[in-house]
Design a protein around this motif. Structure first.
Motif: not given
Length: 314
Positions: A45-50, A62-65, A104-107, A155-162
């Motif tokens: 949160c400190e790094a993201m300014g959230d 926790a922040p979802p991202t 990019d990524c999709e969550q 809990a969730g799905t994370h797609r990561f693309r290179i």
């Protein structure tokens, strides 16, 4: 087909081999190295300014991202990682596609993550694209999907693309490769419209007045979806920075400094620091935004030391 046999292979033959990796596991029964915990949430949160209230105090989530953060293996990696992903990248290396960049990524989120949750996950090579030609070079987009569980529950799905690619060769003279273009969508188009007019615009929530950047469709503090654009002064200080040496992109001349700038209005923005040698960039250095013309086509905000490079701390 092994890595030592793909150099010079017909693209159609190579693609057929690459497609064979789709559906193969990239990680099996992976275990997060740490449970969801308050210190990591605070640092994020400190790094993201959230400053969202949901991420602080009793009952914090926790922040979802942060979904991917709990699955990262660090430098030592994970014991549950399979060989398929490494084999896929080795094949691409052997065929000359030796550079890589995350694109990019999709969550997707199914439940809140709370301190103490134990994270487990499985990952699969979901897709390999046909060969694509991009500004960076020609290569293949590889997408992995990670299914994340907390306490055994989805809990969730994370797609990561290179993009695994062969860098585009520079041409002679001063004709350099073009810089990659920013992704402009309906959420951030207003920011880039402002940049084109040499204005640095952030958002102000119409519900609670919170200033925010980057541009988002809703407020992280109150959830309101109404907002107004606000032009900021461009004055700020270097909050953190890195010096980029690798990878070498055709349109860039490393080493160069990329900084996280804390603007006077309180939000943070990533940008290049120009007008001073990269070795003289310091945390706390006063800077001011300016705009540069890139490739003769579009404007880009950068930051120049406001005091000629003096100030800040090492």
């Amino acid at each position: 087909m092994s890595a030592d046999r793909v150099t010079g292979a017909d693209p159609a033959d190579l693609y057929a081999v690459l497609k064979g990796f789709e559906g193969r596991p990239a990680a099996v029964a992976g275990v997060g190295k740490d449970p969801v915990n308050e210190p990591m949430i605070r640092h994020w949160c400190e790094a993201m300014g959230d400053t969202g209230a949901a991420y602080r105090g009793p009952g914090a989530i926790a922040p979802p991202t942060m979904l991917q953060a709990w699955t990262m293996g660090g430098l030592s990696g994970h014991t549950g990682r399979s060989q398929a992903y490494d084999e896929l990248l080795a094949l691409l290396d052997g065929a000359g596609y030796t550079s890589v960049v995350a694109t990019d990524c999709e969550q997707e989120y199914e439940r809140d993550l709370r301190p103490g949750d134990r994270i487990t996950f499985d990952a699969v090579i979901e897709s390999v694209s046909a060969r694509k030609t991009t500004t960076l070079g020609t290569g293949y987009f590889v997408t992995t999907r990670t299914d994340v569980r907390a306490q055994g529950e989805p809990a969730g799905t994370h797609r990561f693309r290179i993009l695994k690619y062969a860098p585009a060769a520079r041409r002679g003279g001063d004709d350099r490769a073009k810089r990659p273009r920013p992704v402009v969508n309906r959420d951030n188009a207003g920011f880039w419209d402002g940049v084109a007019e040499h204005k640095l615009l952030i958002q102000r929530c119409a519900g609670c007045g919170t200033l925010r950047f980057p541009w988002l469709p809703g407020c992280g503090r109150c959830g309101a979806q109404e907002w107004d654009p606000v032009e900021v002064s461009g004055a700020g200080t270097v909050f953190s920075y890195v010096v980029m040496h690798r990878p070498v992109f055709p349109a860039f001349d490393p080493p160069y400094a990329v900084a996280l700038i804390e603007l006077a209005e309180g939000v943070r923005m990533v940008g290049n620091v120009v007008g001073v040698p990269y070795g003289e960039v310091r945390i706390g250095m006063p800077v001011r935004a300016e705009f540069v013309r890139v490739d003769g086509e579009w404007e880009l905000p950068v930051f120049r030391p406001a005091d000629g490079g003096r100030g800040g701390r090492g």
